[in-house]
Write a protein that holds these residues in place. Structure first.
Motif, mmCIF file in Angstrom:
data_model
loop_
_atom_site.group_PDB
_atom_site.id
_atom_site.type_symbol
_atom_site.label_atom_id
_atom_site.label_comp_id
_atom_site.label_asym_id
_atom_site.label_seq_id
_atom_site.Cartn_x
_atom_site.Cartn_y
_atom_site.Cartn_z
ATOM 1 N N VAL B 37 43.847 35.660 45.976
ATOM 2 C CA VAL B 37 43.275 37.131 46.187
ATOM 3 C C VAL B 37 43.247 37.201 47.361
ATOM 4 C CG1 VAL B 37 41.194 37.448 45.089
ATOM 5 C CG2 VAL B 37 42.409 39.622 45.667
ATOM 6 N N SER B 53 37.949 45.077 36.869
ATOM 7 C CA SER B 53 39.352 45.297 36.407
ATOM 8 C C SER B 53 39.589 43.424 36.391
ATOM 9 C CB SER B 53 40.016 45.455 37.610
ATOM 10 O OG SER B 53 40.381 44.901 38.848
ATOM 11 N N CYS B 54 38.990 42.510 36.842
ATOM 12 C CA CYS B 54 39.391 41.196 37.269
ATOM 13 C C CYS B 54 39.217 40.027 35.642
ATOM 14 C CB CYS B 54 39.248 40.196 38.597
ATOM 15 S SG CYS B 54 38.868 38.619 38.566
ATOM 16 N N PRO B 55 40.017 39.935 35.421
ATOM 17 C CA PRO B 55 39.898 39.307 33.726
ATOM 18 C C PRO B 55 39.579 38.474 33.640
ATOM 19 C CG PRO B 55 42.488 39.270 34.480
ATOM 20 C CD PRO B 55 41.889 40.126 35.660
ATOM 21 N N ALA B 58 37.014 35.974 38.048
ATOM 22 C CA ALA B 58 36.877 35.210 39.624
ATOM 23 C C ALA B 58 36.713 36.343 40.881
ATOM 24 C CB ALA B 58 38.499 35.462 40.437
ATOM 25 N N ILE B 59 36.619 37.387 40.241
ATOM 26 C CA ILE B 59 35.773 38.933 41.648
ATOM 27 C C ILE B 59 34.403 38.305 40.786
ATOM 28 C CG2 ILE B 59 34.881 40.950 42.537
ATOM 29 C CD1 ILE B 59 38.468 40.962 42.478
ATOM 30 N N LYS B 75 39.254 30.599 39.914
ATOM 31 C CA LYS B 75 39.339 30.899 39.240
ATOM 32 C C LYS B 75 40.478 32.339 38.864
ATOM 33 C CE LYS B 75 35.328 31.072 36.840
ATOM 34 N NZ LYS B 75 33.765 31.879 36.596
ATOM 35 N N CYS B 76 40.670 32.757 40.248
ATOM 36 C CA CYS B 76 42.272 33.842 40.607
ATOM 37 C C CYS B 76 43.160 33.068 40.021
ATOM 38 C CB CYS B 76 42.019 33.912 41.883
ATOM 39 S SG CYS B 76 43.054 35.031 42.055
ATOM 40 N N GLY B 78 45.629 34.988 40.788
ATOM 41 C CA GLY B 78 47.237 36.340 41.439
ATOM 42 C C GLY B 78 47.966 37.122 40.727
ATOM 43 N N CYS B 79 47.045 37.698 39.338
ATOM 44 C CA CYS B 79 47.712 38.492 38.694
ATOM 45 C C CYS B 79 47.706 39.644 38.766
ATOM 46 C CB CYS B 79 46.911 38.311 37.472
ATOM 47 S SG CYS B 79 44.873 39.809 37.170
ATOM 48 N N GLY B 80 46.989 40.158 40.219
ATOM 49 C CA GLY B 80 46.994 41.366 41.211
ATOM 50 C C GLY B 80 46.490 42.918 40.661
ATOM 51 N N ARG B 81 45.913 42.405 39.191
ATOM 52 C CA ARG B 81 45.293 43.792 38.654
ATOM 53 C C ARG B 81 44.245 44.697 40.128
ATOM 54 N NH1 ARG B 81 44.827 43.250 32.687
ATOM 55 N NH2 ARG B 81 46.805 42.259 31.852
ATOM 56 N N CYS B 82 43.517 43.146 40.440
ATOM 57 C CA CYS B 82 42.346 44.498 41.194
ATOM 58 C C CYS B 82 43.147 45.277 42.572
ATOM 59 C CB CYS B 82 41.258 43.340 41.879
ATOM 60 S SG CYS B 82 42.254 41.619 42.553
ATOM 61 N N VAL B 93 47.755 40.127 47.547
ATOM 62 C CA VAL B 93 47.973 38.512 46.380
ATOM 63 C C VAL B 93 48.388 38.014 47.464
ATOM 64 C CG1 VAL B 93 48.295 37.543 44.752
ATOM 65 C CG2 VAL B 93 46.321 39.054 44.157
HETATM 66 S S1 SF4 Z 1 44.305 38.681 41.372
HETATM 67 FE FE1 SF4 Z 1 43.732 39.015 39.678
HETATM 68 S S2 SF4 Z 1 42.351 37.703 38.957
HETATM 69 FE FE2 SF4 Z 1 42.903 37.266 40.993
HETATM 70 S S3 SF4 Z 1 41.044 38.763 41.441
HETATM 71 FE FE3 SF4 Z 1 42.403 40.173 41.228
HETATM 72 S S4 SF4 Z 1 42.592 40.820 39.281
HETATM 73 FE FE4 SF4 Z 1 40.552 38.387 39.555
#
Ligand code: SF4
Ligand code: FAD
Ligand code: SF4
Lengths: 367, 169
Positions: B37, B53-55, B58-59, B75-76, B78-82, B93
């Motif tokens: 991210v 929102s970060c599962p 990482a944030i 911990k990130c 790269g899922c893109g939820r944030c 990301v």
């Molecule tokens: S990309 Fe996913 S894991 Fe990385 S900071 Fe955003 S929500 Fe968290």
């Protein structure tokens, strides 16, 4: 004459929250709002809100409205909460505490509440420039109502005046509606709204003219353009006038609390620039100098929906607890949490103005 | 008087000198599949949905709601939820492991019509909205099913600090 334990004036986030809390303590509540649809500013907000999870951050404004409506529905079913939409409260009579209202344009009636929560929100400010009375010059609230409530585009190409959060957000929403934004004009040397809101508009190619002002709207019968010009730190015009091609001018200069009813109730009022106008003096539980009247939301000082909801909850709860002694314990428990949330929302650089404003109108307790 | 950099920053454009503050460490970034991210949120505002929102955490948790987001890049995923949740559209990301040697995949928030579709060629815009590249859309997701899309677009590696939005052309 109709009577009720609690009357909430205004059905925005503050008023809805107040009504919900008051009904949860078992009070009979009447809520009146002048609009056809409840929700105040929320129903026009299609963007995701800031704040924290408790205030539904990351959720779109109108959906926050829907969440509040669900709670309202519950108390309506239980018969604790009665809603009057399309109903404007027109007066408060100090002598006997009677409130007058009109439903639509025909019906005029009176109600006698034991307690009142004023959550009347805010009104838009305007600025003067030549031709600002031509069709095509709007306030940001009107643009949002046209666009997001009625689905009507206000024009094809808009010049936005003011880069506070409202100017920035409404510009973004205009672009989402397929309307071009010719630019945003801001008198100050920096945007007044959140930096991230500006960044997301800038990256779509919209210029922000800092230290500029509008000097004239062009056109004969309708807006055909605008002239803007740079200003220096003393707001004196400098540089060359620049013509902007647009058919709509949208003013997002700021809001000022709607407080006529508080004045007529004789509440102690004070002009506080940081809260954007005259506001009622109040204690931490949002009670005004009038022992039966509480205030909440933008009517108590221009802030955010997140804070308006928490203030509404406090005011509704406190007004109800003043009628239900058994509610005092609940008030104590919940208000500690609510006050903490307000403190968090108002922390930091962006909350400094609000904190300074509140210092001038908050008193410990009316005794 | 403000200098040009200040002026740009004050109108919502991140200027070169402030960039380092928000970049992930290069050694980790180059290896991390699915990307890391990048957050451009330099002002204290009362807001924390990126963390919520970060599962993976990482944030990091905000001590105070006005904190600027802090990131534990390890911990990130790269899922893109944030990316899809941030109301300021300030999270992106960047996957440096994707594609050819000099390619990267960017996952950018998108809330404008028309919507891009996988396979489309789109205009890639810099922070001022200037078209700096034409990139191919690899995928479009809607992580929270709330209309905010995340557009996955292939870009040249040397453009990752420039491109911040896409536009259907
Ligand atoms: S990309 Fe996913 S894991 Fe990385 S900071 Fe955003 S929500 Fe968290
Ligand atoms: C463009 C824009 C973007 C915003 N974005 C955000 C954001 O991201 N996050 C955030 O937290 N906040 C945001 N806000 C601010 C937020 O919308 C307001 O702070 C909030 O709505 C205030 O709530 P309120 O209940 O006090 O007033 P309002 O929402 O204004 O509601 C007041 C209600 O009272 C009614 N009323 C007034 N007078 C009377 C009367 N005499 N009789 C009967 N009814 C009456 C009005 O019709 C209205 O429905 C935004 C505002 C705007 C304009
Ligand atoms: S959600 Fe976005 S705007 Fe809010 S703090 Fe996180 S990065 Fe900043």
């Amino acid at each position: 004459m109709k009577t009720t334990e609690i009357l909430v004036v205004g059905g925005g986030p503050a008023g809805l929250s107040a009504a919900i809390e008051a009904a949860s303590l078992g009070c009979d509540v009447v809520l009146m709002d002048s609009d056809l649809k409840l929700g105040g500013q929320l129903i026009k907000q299609t963007h995701k809100f800031f704040g924290s999870r408790e205030e539904f951050a990351g959720t779109r404004g109108f959906e926050i409205g829907n969440l509040l409506f669900d709670e309202v529905e519950k108390y309506k079913k239980e018969g604790k909460l009665e809603i009057f939409s399309n109903t404007t409260v027109t007066g408060y009579y100090k002598e006997d505490g009677i409130v007058s209202y009109t439903i639509g344009e025909e019906t005029y009636d009176l109600i006698k509440p034991q307690r009142i929560v004023m959550a009347t929100g805010a009104q838009e400010k305007r600025i003067a420039f030549p031709n600002n009375d031509l069709p095509g010059v709007y306030g940001a609230g009107a643009v949002q109502t046209l666009m997001n409530v009625y689905g009507v585009a206000p024009g094809e190409k808009v010049l936005m005046i003011g880069a506070g959060n409202i100017g920035l957000i409404v510009s973004y929403q205009l672009m989402q509606a397929g309307v071009k934004v010719a630019g945003i004009v801001e008198a100050m040397p920096r945007i007044g709204g959140y930096w991230v809101h500006a960044a997301k508009i800038r990256r779509l190619g919209v210029p922000i003219y800092l230290q500029h002002t509008i000097t004239e709207a062009l056109g004969d019968k309708v807006i055909e353009g605008a002239v803007i010009q740079e200003i220096d730190n003393t707001f004196k015009l400098v540089g060359e006038p620049m013509k902007i091609d647009c058919d709509t001018i949208c003013m997002a200069i700021g809001l000022t609390p709607t407080c006529e009813l508080l004045w007529s109730a004789g509440c102690e009022m004070k002009f506080v620039p940081q809260l954007c106008g005259y506001v009622a003096r109040r204690d931490a539980m949002m009670r005004t100098s009038h022992p039966d009247i509480w205030v909440a939301g933008d009517a108590a000082g221009i802030e955010e929906a997140s804070a308006a909801m928490v203030e509404g909850r406090i005011a509704g709860l406190a007004a109800a607890a003043s009628l239900k002694p058994e509610g005092c314990q609940m008030l104590k428990e919940k208000s500690t949490d609510y006050l903490k949330r307000l403190e968090n929302l108002r922390a930091g650089e962006t909350g400094a103005k609000i904190r300074c404003g509140l210092e001038q109108v908050c008193c410990e307790c009316w005794g | 008087m403000m200098n040009d950099n200040e002026k740009l920053f004050n109108s919502g454009i991140l200027t070169e000198e402030k960039q380092e503050a928000v970049l992930p460490p290069m050694d980790l970034w180059e290896k991390k599949k699915n990307g890391l991210v990048v957050i451009e949120c330099p002002q204290q505002i009362p807001c924390n949905p990126c963390h919520d929102s970060c599962p993976t955490g990482a944030i990091m948790a905000f001590e105070n709601i006005i904190d600027i987001p802090r990131i534990d890049y390890e911990k990130c995923t790269g899922c893109g939820r944030c990316v899809a949740r941030c109301p300021g559209l300030a999270c992106f990301v960047v996957d440096l492991t994707w594609g050819e040697e000099n390619e990267a995949l960017m996952k950018l928030p998108h809330e404008m019509l028309p919507l891009p579709r996988a396979g489309d060629e789109v205009a890639c815009l810099n922070r001022m909205g200037e078209e700096v590249h034409r990139g191919k859309v690899i995928n479009v997701t809607e992580p929270w099913k709330d209309c905010t899309r995340v557009v996955h677009v292939s870009v040249p590696k040397d453009m990752i600090m420039k491109i911040r939005a896409v536009k259907v052309v």
